[in-house]
Motif scaffolding. Structure first.
Motif, PDB file in Angstrom:
ATOM      1  N   GLY A 265     -67.036 -14.350  -1.801  1.00 18.08           N
ATOM      2  CA  GLY A 265     -68.416 -13.916  -1.956  1.00 18.08           C
ATOM      3  C   GLY A 265     -69.201 -14.922  -2.751  1.00 18.08           C
ATOM      4  O   GLY A 265     -68.633 -15.758  -3.467  1.00 18.08           O
ATOM      5  N   PRO A 266     -70.534 -14.914  -2.651  1.00 18.50           N
ATOM      6  CA  PRO A 266     -71.367 -15.851  -3.416  1.00 18.50           C
ATOM      7  C   PRO A 266     -71.079 -15.778  -4.912  1.00 18.50           C
ATOM      8  O   PRO A 266     -71.069 -14.696  -5.501  1.00 18.50           O
ATOM      9  N   GLY A 267     -70.816 -16.916  -5.503  1.00 22.27           N
ATOM     10  CA  GLY A 267     -70.537 -16.968  -6.928  1.00 22.27           C
ATOM     11  C   GLY A 267     -69.098 -16.701  -7.293  1.00 22.27           C
ATOM     12  O   GLY A 267     -68.711 -16.882  -8.450  1.00 22.27           O
ATOM     13  N   ASP A 268     -68.257 -16.268  -6.323  1.00 28.00           N
ATOM     14  CA  ASP A 268     -66.848 -16.026  -6.601  1.00 28.00           C
ATOM     15  C   ASP A 268     -66.091 -17.350  -6.673  1.00 28.00           C
ATOM     16  O   ASP A 268     -66.527 -18.358  -6.114  1.00 28.00           O
ATOM     17  N   PRO A 269     -64.931 -17.365  -7.350  1.00 30.59           N
ATOM     18  CA  PRO A 269     -64.161 -18.609  -7.444  1.00 30.59           C
ATOM     19  C   PRO A 269     -63.734 -19.106  -6.062  1.00 30.59           C
ATOM     20  O   PRO A 269     -63.554 -18.319  -5.125  1.00 30.59           O
ATOM     21  N   LEU A 270     -63.565 -20.402  -5.951  1.00 28.70           N
ATOM     22  CA  LEU A 270     -63.146 -21.019  -4.696  1.00 28.70           C
ATOM     23  C   LEU A 270     -61.628 -21.180  -4.651  1.00 28.70           C
ATOM     24  O   LEU A 270     -61.009 -21.594  -5.626  1.00 28.70           O
ATOM     25  N   GLY A 271     -61.058 -20.854  -3.504  1.00 28.29           N
ATOM     26  CA  GLY A 271     -59.681 -21.209  -3.206  1.00 28.29           C
ATOM     27  C   GLY A 271     -59.696 -22.417  -2.294  1.00 28.29           C
ATOM     28  O   GLY A 271     -60.672 -22.648  -1.576  1.00 28.29           O
ATOM     29  N   GLN A 272     -58.638 -23.210  -2.309  1.00 27.92           N
ATOM     30  CA  GLN A 272     -58.622 -24.455  -1.549  1.00 27.92           C
ATOM     31  C   GLN A 272     -57.318 -24.645  -0.787  1.00 27.92           C
ATOM     32  O   GLN A 272     -56.237 -24.372  -1.323  1.00 27.92           O
ATOM     33  N   VAL A 273     -57.455 -25.079   0.454  1.00 32.29           N
ATOM     34  CA  VAL A 273     -56.307 -25.435   1.283  1.00 32.29           C
ATOM     35  C   VAL A 273     -56.491 -26.888   1.716  1.00 32.29           C
ATOM     36  O   VAL A 273     -57.514 -27.232   2.303  1.00 32.29           O
ATOM     37  N   THR A 274     -55.529 -27.731   1.398  1.00 33.74           N
ATOM     38  CA  THR A 274     -55.580 -29.138   1.767  1.00 33.74           C
ATOM     39  C   THR A 274     -54.701 -29.378   2.990  1.00 33.74           C
ATOM     40  O   THR A 274     -53.534 -28.970   3.013  1.00 33.74           O
ATOM     41  N   VAL A 275     -55.285 -30.030   3.998  1.00 33.65           N
ATOM     42  CA  VAL A 275     -54.613 -30.242   5.278  1.00 33.65           C
ATOM     43  C   VAL A 275     -54.666 -31.728   5.624  1.00 33.65           C
ATOM     44  O   VAL A 275     -55.685 -32.389   5.420  1.00 33.65           O
ATOM     45  N   GLY A 276     -53.576 -32.258   6.162  1.00 33.76           N
ATOM     46  CA  GLY A 276     -53.526 -33.639   6.575  1.00 33.76           C
ATOM     47  C   GLY A 276     -54.117 -33.846   7.954  1.00 33.76           C
ATOM     48  O   GLY A 276     -54.461 -32.895   8.660  1.00 33.76           O
ATOM     49  N   VAL A 277     -54.207 -35.104   8.350  1.00 35.76           N
ATOM     50  CA  VAL A 277     -54.815 -35.446   9.631  1.00 35.76           C
ATOM     51  C   VAL A 277     -54.031 -34.861  10.808  1.00 35.76           C
ATOM     52  O   VAL A 277     -54.576 -34.654  11.891  1.00 35.76           O
ATOM     53  N   ASP A 278     -52.754 -34.524  10.584  1.00 32.94           N
ATOM     54  CA  ASP A 278     -51.913 -33.965  11.634  1.00 32.94           C
ATOM     55  C   ASP A 278     -51.951 -32.438  11.674  1.00 32.94           C
ATOM     56  O   ASP A 278     -51.247 -31.818  12.464  1.00 32.94           O
ATOM     57  N   GLY A 279     -52.777 -31.820  10.836  1.00 30.93           N
ATOM     58  CA  GLY A 279     -52.853 -30.370  10.799  1.00 30.93           C
ATOM     59  C   GLY A 279     -51.841 -29.724   9.869  1.00 30.93           C
ATOM     60  O   GLY A 279     -51.769 -28.492   9.793  1.00 30.93           O
ATOM     61  N   GLN A 280     -51.062 -30.522   9.165  1.00 31.95           N
ATOM     62  CA  GLN A 280     -50.043 -30.000   8.261  1.00 31.95           C
ATOM     63  C   GLN A 280     -50.668 -29.585   6.938  1.00 31.95           C
ATOM     64  O   GLN A 280     -51.440 -30.342   6.331  1.00 31.95           O
ATOM     65  N   VAL A 281     -50.345 -28.371   6.484  1.00 29.06           N
ATOM     66  CA  VAL A 281     -50.823 -27.909   5.187  1.00 29.06           C
ATOM     67  C   VAL A 281     -50.071 -28.660   4.092  1.00 29.06           C
ATOM     68  O   VAL A 281     -48.840 -28.643   4.038  1.00 29.06           O
ATOM     69  N   ARG A 282     -50.820 -29.321   3.207  1.00 29.53           N
ATOM     70  CA  ARG A 282     -50.220 -30.120   2.150  1.00 29.53           C
ATOM     71  C   ARG A 282     -50.248 -29.424   0.794  1.00 29.53           C
ATOM     72  O   ARG A 282     -49.361 -29.654  -0.041  1.00 29.53           O
ATOM     73  N   GLU A 283     -51.262 -28.627   0.565  1.00 29.39           N
ATOM     74  CA  GLU A 283     -51.374 -27.968  -0.744  1.00 29.39           C
ATOM     75  C   GLU A 283     -52.252 -26.749  -0.645  1.00 29.39           C
ATOM     76  O   GLU A 283     -53.211 -26.713   0.148  1.00 29.39           O
ATOM     77  N   ILE A 284     -51.930 -25.742  -1.437  1.00 28.98           N
ATOM     78  CA  ILE A 284     -52.717 -24.514  -1.493  1.00 28.98           C
ATOM     79  C   ILE A 284     -53.022 -24.226  -2.961  1.00 28.98           C
ATOM     80  O   ILE A 284     -52.121 -24.222  -3.791  1.00 28.98           O
TER      81      ILE A 284
END
Length: 278
Positions: free
Chosen positions: A255-274
């Protein structure tokens, strides 16, 4: 003899980059400040190079692993913590594209006509000017934006790229003046916004970005973070990884103003970090 300086870890640099993204999404940094600090954080070698970048944003930097006595925070990134994890999952591009195709019919007009509003839920429409999901977070919209960037900038190397729902922004070297960095903003077309005279550390190529991978990451991020059905994409930050390939950081909020969660993905579509919301 002065004490030796502590080398910054990848986890510390990533934490600072994510804090800068969050501050930009909240309107506490403008385009130029965000790009300038992002560039500095990306090439930072020491912890004391990172601290000033967030000193006026968070009221303290100990939670980012930059405080005294916390010289290396890599263990959190590799073994997992309440806020950070790494997974070997691959995002299903075809499924994500099929789901997002429902929105494709209105994208071309939205991108051409200018900024589009956030989804019509009360939670998101109640805050005027909130950076939120929009046409550039769909397959058609992102494809058009990247095609316009390829046409505008050709094969030039890119420092960073930010993809918001109704706009995008990037930094690259001025081809006529080496060492000078130019900032461009996209709202239907790319226009020069500002410049930064400092050199960048690493760069990537626009041609290495597969919009299907990015949109699939956007679609999968809420589930990866365990967020509720109201979670929306704030923005996607694209940085070069150690190999000079684009790496995508999808920033999600409930929601607006709520903390952000982050998912990092590589160029191959592989999830690298959450990283769960702070």
């Amino acid at each position: 003899m002065s004490p030796s300086r502590s080398r910054a870890s990848d986890a510390q640099r990533t934490a600072v980059l994510q804090a800068l993204d969050a501050a930009f999404a909240e309107g506490r940094l403008d385009h130029f400040e965000h790009f300038e600090r992002t560039r500095t954080a990306t090439r930072a070698k020491y912890v004391d190079d990172l601290r000033p970048l967030v000193a006026d944003l968070r009221g303290g930097d100990d939670d980012l692993g930059l405080g005294a006595g916390r010289e290396d925070d890599d263990d959190n990134a590799t073994t997992g913590s309440p806020r950070t994890g790494r997974r070997g999952a691959r995002i299903g591009i075809a499924v994500a594209v099929a789901v997002l195709a429902v929105f494709g019919g209105v994208v071309a007009a939205s991108v051409s006509d200018g900024p589009a509003g956030s989804p019509g839920t009360d939670k998101w429409s109640a805050v005027t000017g909130e950076v939120g999901p929009g046409p550039l977070h769909t397959l058609d919209g992102m494809t058009q934006m990247l095609a316009a960037a390829e046409a505008e900038f050709g094969g030039q190397d890119i420092d960073t790229l930010g993809i918001h729902g109704d706009r995008a922004s990037l930094m690259l070297e001025d081809p006529t003046e080496p060492g000078k960095r130019l900032i461009y903003v996209f709202r239907g077309q790319w226009q020069e916004s500002n410049f930064d005279s400092h050199p960048a550390a690493n760069t990537f190529r626009l041609s290495d970005i597969d919009p299907g991978v990015v949109v699939a990451a956007i679609d999968a991020a809420p589930a990866e973070l365990g967020m509720d059905d109201d979670a929306r994409t704030s923005h996607v930050s694209v940085y070069p990884d150690a190999l000079g390939q684009p790496e995508f950081v999808v920033n999600i909020s409930e929601g607006p103003g709520d903390p952000l969660g982050q998912v990092t993905v590589g160029v191959d579509g592989q999830v690298r970090e959450i990283r769960e919301p702070r």
